[in-house]
Design an enzyme around this catalytic site. Structure first.
Site, PDB file in Angstrom:
ATOM      1  CD  GLU A  35      40.697 -17.337  10.103  1.00 43.00           C
ATOM      2  OE1 GLU A  35      39.595 -16.897   9.701  1.00 43.00           O
ATOM      3  OE2 GLU A  35      41.801 -16.918   9.701  1.00 43.00           O
ATOM      4  CG  ASP A  36      38.080 -15.044  14.493  1.00 42.71           C
ATOM      5  OD1 ASP A  36      39.160 -15.277  13.909  1.00 42.71           O
ATOM      6  OD2 ASP A  36      37.168 -14.364  14.000  1.00 42.71           O
TER       7      ASP A  36
END
Ligand code: MN
Length: 746
Positions: free
Chosen positions: A92-93
């Site tokens: 996600e990051d």
């Protein structure tokens, strides 16, 4: 990305220390540990979050590390879940993709991470605060129950470190956790995690109340521990003498539940808390039989209150809870609740389904209700195969939610629809007006046809117009009762409008031609024409799909056919006349036939040799206003001008009309009918026939009588010379005793 790419990531000294800790935790709580894989996952997390810090100022990688520890120690799931937890924020990051993860750690880990990310989106978009609906949504989206457990671990660590965030963020996350995660954790049987969620959130949201209860607990601690020690002293000795290993626990200090009890019961802290409770947990491998032995020892020392005894071991609670409960009274009169259970029972009670990753027992269940859900989870997860978790969710989805999907409004409200529902269903679900005015739909931001079927998690925006825009064909594209009903209602309404137009058009036409039909007769006509109902027939006419002229001709045919039928009916009735009347009728009938000839009428001012017949619908007699009508076969029919059929004919086929008038015909006989109504009595018919036979030149053809509850109705057909002759006869008949009215019957 491959395993080799990850393997080269170096760990610093501090990181190595953390990894060792994690591996130790894994070995303590998990059956099988793939050290190399965990090491690589940890290295990837360190590498991908490099230079990033948390709000606390610590390196970011400590978050996935702690989540992985919770997954291993508090949830005791498995090695793959630990790996997924370590890199749950990586995809996600950072630049690392799901494809990378699949390449390095395999399909299962990639699917777990994908699931965690998807669920995160659901939580972010949510508006609904209904935990049950949400659990349904989450379970229907998660292909693997471990996804939900990892999500719990993630949230648990975040909430434990919430103090570093700004106040408003704390409040938001705390209230969300209390509203959603805590009830979900409860549903999953993760009682310990649920309690921790609640206490941490309570502390943030209402620090004063939290501190009040916490201080009270501290104040009571010493006295309480002393009491428990005194109470347990004789018991503990006996337990040891019997070779039992055990742990003693006081009442769990769940601050939020104490506070809520105080609120709910409106009682001070002391009254809630001073109900002493002690839990005796027998270590493995002690059995339920050992629980009963402990029960017997305690009740030897203290007096039990029989009605407070509960055996949840033989009959577990619906959520799988097992324990023996009893309340005893000490010599000083203090009541103490004692709970006796094995370590396994305690783990299940505290940690719910997660405990089943460790404890296995037989059995099989197919469950339909949420109440049975947790116990079913337990049984399914009992199988030692790793694929059980996936199978479980599949079975669960199939069994419980196969008929439902969960979709969102643009604002994030959750809507539950049957599987197969379309955007149209969704529109009607929002509001019937939205459905009626729907023009188009956007699903996940993309314009799609309204009839498109929806999938789980779709966000749907309905574009409406100013006007009602229902398409009758929509009925094929909807599955919800609400949409179906509204569309049908709309279609019916429109049909009725068009149908009303059709009926109006017909009535105009019918008025012009003086046609009258009852609805019942009309129904017969419409059936003959192949319509299911009058509504449909008039709808077709109103929509210009059916020629009104065709209907007109059909009605005409029906009318004339109807007359023939009536005559046949009449003949049938005549055949059952009394012999006397019949003889009389026959006699006069023969004579009457002779009387009708070509000389009776002047046709069209005196045309010779025109063949004419008297119409059966109105039976004209001399004196009546009459007219002639040229039939298709070339014959002339004589109608009374007041005859309904004649009026109709004059209107529709004016060019076939011939003038007609009566010639002087002194000895002619004409058929006429009189309707009589009166009170029935013995001898009435005799009196009537007597009057008729004595009247000059009156030949009766038939008499038809019906009598009902004392009332008499009769129709007399007879031959008369002309209208005045008929009038005289009617006057005479009226004078017969019992007869009230006598009219010419047409
Ligand atoms: Mn996280």
């Amino acid at each position: 990305m491959t395993r080799q790419d990850v393997a080269i990531f170096e760990l610093d000294k501090q990181q190595k220390g953390h990894l060792d800790d994690l591996l130790k935790v894994c070995h303590t709580h998990l059956e099988y540990v793939d050290e190399a894989m965990i090491r690589d996952a940890f290295a990837l997390a360190c590498q991908s979050h490099k230079g990033v810090t948390r709000a606390s100022g610590e390196p970011y990688y400590l978050h996935p590390l702690e989540v992985a520890k919770i997954v291993a120690s508090e949830l005791s799931i498995d090695g793959e879940s630990v790996v997924a937890a370590l890199i749950h924020d990586t995809v996600e990051d950072t630049d690392v993709t799901l494809v990378d993860v699949r390449g390095v750690f395999g399909e299962t880990v990639a699917n777990l991470i994908d699931g965690v990310t998807k669920i995160e989106g659901v939580f972010k978009n949510r508006q609904s605060k209904q935990a049950e609906t949400f659990m349904k949504l989450i379970l229907s989206m998660a292909d693997d129950i471990r996804v939900v457990l990892i999500k719990f671990a993630d949230r648990l660590h975040n909430i434990r470190t919430l103090q570093y965030l700004p106040r408003e963020k704390q409040m938001k996350i705390a209230s969300e956790t209390l509203d959603l995660y805590a009830p979900l954790a409860h549903r999953f049987g993760l009682y310990q995690i649920k309690n921790e969620f609640e206490d941490l959130c309570f502390k943030l949201l209402d620090p004063n109340s939290y501190n009040f209860v916490a201080r009270k607990l501290r104040e009571k601690k010493a006295a309480r521990e002393a009491f428990i020690a005194e109470f347990m002293e004789p018991i503990e000795d006996e337990l040891r003498d019997h070779g039992l290993t055990f742990e003693i626990k006081g009442r769990p200090k769940h601050i939020y539940s104490i506070y809520r009890k105080m609120q709910r019961q409106q009682k001070p802290f002391e009254e809630i808390y001073d109900l002493f409770a002690i839990r005796i947990i027998l270590e493995d491998p002690h059995t339920k039989e050992d629980c009963w032995r402990v029960y017997s020892m305690i009740t030897d020392w203290y007096t039990p209150i029989p009605k407070r005894f509960r055996d949840f071991i033989s009959v577990p609670k619906a959520n799988g809870y097992q324990s023996l409960h009893t309340t005893v009274i000490t010599k000083s009169g203090q009541r103490v609740e004692v709970q006796i259970r094995t370590r396994r029972m305690d783990e299940i009670a505290e940690r719910g389904l997660a405990a089943h990753w460790k404890y296995k027992e037989g059995g099989h269940a197919g469950s339909q209700t949420l109440e049975q859900f947790v116990s079913w989870v337990r049984e399914v997860l009992d199988t030692p195969r790793p694929e059980a978790a996936t199978e479980f969710v599949k079975d669960f989805q199939l069994n419980l939610y196969q008929d439902e999907i969960y979709v969102f409004t643009p604002k994030g409200d959750l809507k539950t629809l049957p599987r197969g529902a379309s955007c149209i269903d969704f529109a009607f679900e929002i509001h019937s007006e939205v459905g009626e005015r729907a023009m188009a739909a956007k699903v996940n931001g993309k314009l799609v046809p309204l009839r498109q079927k929806l999938k789980i998690g779709d966000q749907v925006d309905i574009v409406t117009g100013p006007k009602v825009n229902v398409n009758p064909d929509w009925i094929e594209d909807v599955v919800t009762h609400k949409a179906k009903a509204r569309i049908r209602q709309f279609v019916r309404q429109r049909q009725r409008e068009v149908s009303d137009r059709g009926r109006e058009a017909w009535e105009k036409r019918a008025k012009r031609s003086s046609i009258e039909l009852s609805d019942q007769e009309f129904m017969k006509v419409s059936h003959q024409l192949g319509f299911d109902s009058l509504l449909v027939m008039f709808y077709e006419i109103g929509a210009d799909k059916y020629d009104i002229g065709k209907l007109y001709r059909a009605v005409k045919d029906f009318k004339s056919k109807g007359r023939l039928e009536k005559e046949e009916e009449q003949k049938e009735l005549e055949s059952i006349l009394t012999p006397t009347l019949e003889e009389v009728g026959q006699k006069f009938n023969q004579e009457a036939k002779k009387g009708i000839n070509e000389q009776s009428l002047l046709i069209d001012g005196g045309l010779n040799h025109v063949k004419y017949h008297f119409a059966h619908c109105c039976n004209p007699i001399p004196g009546d206003e009459v007219m002639g009508f040229i039939s298709r076969t070339g014959d002339v029919k004589i109608h009374r001008t007041s005859c309904k059929n004649a009026i109709h004919l004059m209107n529709s086929d004016g060019e076939r009309i011939l003038e007609a008038s009566w010639a002087r015909t002194p000895d002619m006989q004409f058929l006429a009918a009189i309707k009589l109504v009166g009170e029935d009595r013995v001898g009435l018919i005799n009196d009537l026939t007597d009057v008729l036979s004595k009247s000059l030149k009156t030949n009766m053809k038939s008499i038809n009588v019906s009598s009902d509850s004392g009332m008499f109705e009769g129709i007399v057909t007879l031959y008369v010379a002309d209208l005045s002759h008929l009038g005289q006869i009617m006057e005479k008949l009226k004078r017969v005793e019992g007869i009230r009215t006598a009219h010419r019957f047409e």
